[in-house]
Design a protein around this motif. Structure first.
Motif, PDB file in Angstrom:
ATOM      1  N   ILE A  65      -6.939  10.619  -3.659  1.00  0.00           N
ATOM      2  CA  ILE A  65      -7.570   9.443  -3.047  1.00  0.00           C
ATOM      3  C   ILE A  65      -6.620   8.253  -3.114  1.00  0.00           C
ATOM      4  N   PHE A  66      -6.060   8.003  -4.291  1.00  0.00           N
ATOM      5  CA  PHE A  66      -5.214   6.833  -4.515  1.00  0.00           C
ATOM      6  C   PHE A  66      -3.778   7.025  -4.055  1.00  0.00           C
ATOM      7  N   GLY A  67      -3.279   8.235  -4.080  1.00  0.00           N
ATOM      8  CA  GLY A  67      -1.874   8.461  -3.786  1.00  0.00           C
ATOM      9  C   GLY A  67      -1.031   8.142  -5.014  1.00  0.00           C
ATOM     10  N   GLU A  68       0.271   8.036  -4.821  1.00  0.00           N
ATOM     11  CA  GLU A  68       1.188   7.806  -5.940  1.00  0.00           C
ATOM     12  C   GLU A  68       1.098   6.394  -6.514  1.00  0.00           C
ATOM     13  N   ASP A  69       0.798   5.414  -5.660  1.00  0.00           N
ATOM     14  CA  ASP A  69       0.782   4.016  -6.109  1.00  0.00           C
ATOM     15  C   ASP A  69      -0.613   3.420  -5.915  1.00  0.00           C
ATOM     16  N   PRO A  70      -1.413   3.330  -6.995  1.00  0.00           N
ATOM     17  CA  PRO A  70      -2.773   2.787  -6.868  1.00  0.00           C
ATOM     18  C   PRO A  70      -2.806   1.363  -6.315  1.00  0.00           C
ATOM     19  N   VAL A  71      -1.838   0.529  -6.687  1.00  0.00           N
ATOM     20  CA  VAL A  71      -1.827  -0.858  -6.195  1.00  0.00           C
ATOM     21  C   VAL A  71      -1.610  -0.885  -4.690  1.00  0.00           C
ATOM     22  N   GLU A  72      -0.715  -0.063  -4.198  1.00  0.00           N
ATOM     23  CA  GLU A  72      -0.475   0.016  -2.752  1.00  0.00           C
ATOM     24  C   GLU A  72      -1.742   0.449  -2.019  1.00  0.00           C
ATOM     25  N   PHE A  73      -2.447   1.435  -2.592  1.00  0.00           N
ATOM     26  CA  PHE A  73      -3.696   1.902  -1.995  1.00  0.00           C
ATOM     27  C   PHE A  73      -4.728   0.779  -1.930  1.00  0.00           C
ATOM     28  N   VAL A  74      -4.908   0.079  -3.055  1.00  0.00           N
ATOM     29  CA  VAL A  74      -5.908  -0.987  -3.108  1.00  0.00           C
ATOM     30  C   VAL A  74      -5.535  -2.122  -2.164  1.00  0.00           C
ATOM     31  N   GLU A  75      -4.266  -2.471  -2.106  1.00  0.00           N
ATOM     32  CA  GLU A  75      -3.836  -3.540  -1.194  1.00  0.00           C
ATOM     33  C   GLU A  75      -4.091  -3.148   0.263  1.00  0.00           C
ATOM     34  N   ALA A  76      -3.862  -1.896   0.607  1.00  0.00           N
ATOM     35  CA  ALA A  76      -4.156  -1.427   1.969  1.00  0.00           C
ATOM     36  C   ALA A  76      -5.663  -1.460   2.222  1.00  0.00           C
ATOM     37  N   PHE A  77      -6.450  -1.087   1.230  1.00  0.00           N
ATOM     38  CA  PHE A  77      -7.905  -1.120   1.339  1.00  0.00           C
ATOM     39  C   PHE A  77      -8.388  -2.555   1.579  1.00  0.00           C
ATOM     40  N   ILE A  78      -7.833  -3.501   0.844  1.00  0.00           N
ATOM     41  CA  ILE A  78      -8.223  -4.910   0.950  1.00  0.00           C
ATOM     42  C   ILE A  78      -7.947  -5.473   2.344  1.00  0.00           C
ATOM     43  N   GLN A  79      -6.904  -5.002   3.004  1.00  0.00           N
ATOM     44  CA  GLN A  79      -6.520  -5.559   4.302  1.00  0.00           C
ATOM     45  C   GLN A  79      -7.651  -5.514   5.324  1.00  0.00           C
ATOM     46  N   SER A  80      -8.547  -4.565   5.183  1.00  0.00           N
ATOM     47  CA  SER A  80      -9.679  -4.485   6.112  1.00  0.00           C
ATOM     48  C   SER A  80     -10.713  -5.576   5.860  1.00  0.00           C
TER      49      SER A  80
END
Length: 136
Positions: A89-104
């Protein structure tokens, strides 16, 4: 989520919401927390970690935040139902995932607004065109 009733709010509720914010947002928050509590422990731990991060860097207003957290619950409920590993779900970099999620959901983010204000102020100071579209 269901839309709010078209029935006018009582005067007492109007005053209460001035102080506490919309009661509908609070109801949505309680429903979200109940959904998260029902997740398997490893998914719940991951969601709660993401939730802490989103509280600092996510949308600031109630409706955007409520939608974001509901979508977060949907994502992890689906992952748990499908047996998707947390790392998948998160991939290798959790911060990158969350930042991409926030963009929406960045429209309500005070951080996004301040970044845009800073950029605009520097552009104005440099005599550059500041008419381009910004998500504020």
């Amino acid at each position: 989520m269901a839309a709010e009733s078209s029935e006018p709010k009582s005067r007492a509720r109007q005053y209460l919401e001035v102080v506490t914010g919309p009661l509908e947002d609070k109801k949505r928050w309680r429903q979200y927390k109940a959904r998260i509590k029902a997740l398997p422990e490893n998914y719940r731990v991951a969601v709660e970690a993401m939730e802490r991060y989103l509280m600092h860097f996510g949308p600031g207003d109630g409706a955007d935040a409520a939608s974001m957290f509901e979508d977060l619950a949907d994502l992890f409920e689906r992952g748990a139902a499908d047996g998707t590993p947390i790392r998948e779900i998160f991939g290798e970099d959790p911060v990158e995932f969350v930042e991409a999620f926030i963009q929406s959901y960045s429209r309500g983010s005070y951080i996004r607004r301040e970044r845009d204000r800073l950029t605009s102020a520097v552009e104005r100071a440099a005599g550059e065109d500041t008419t381009r579209d910004r998500r504020v």
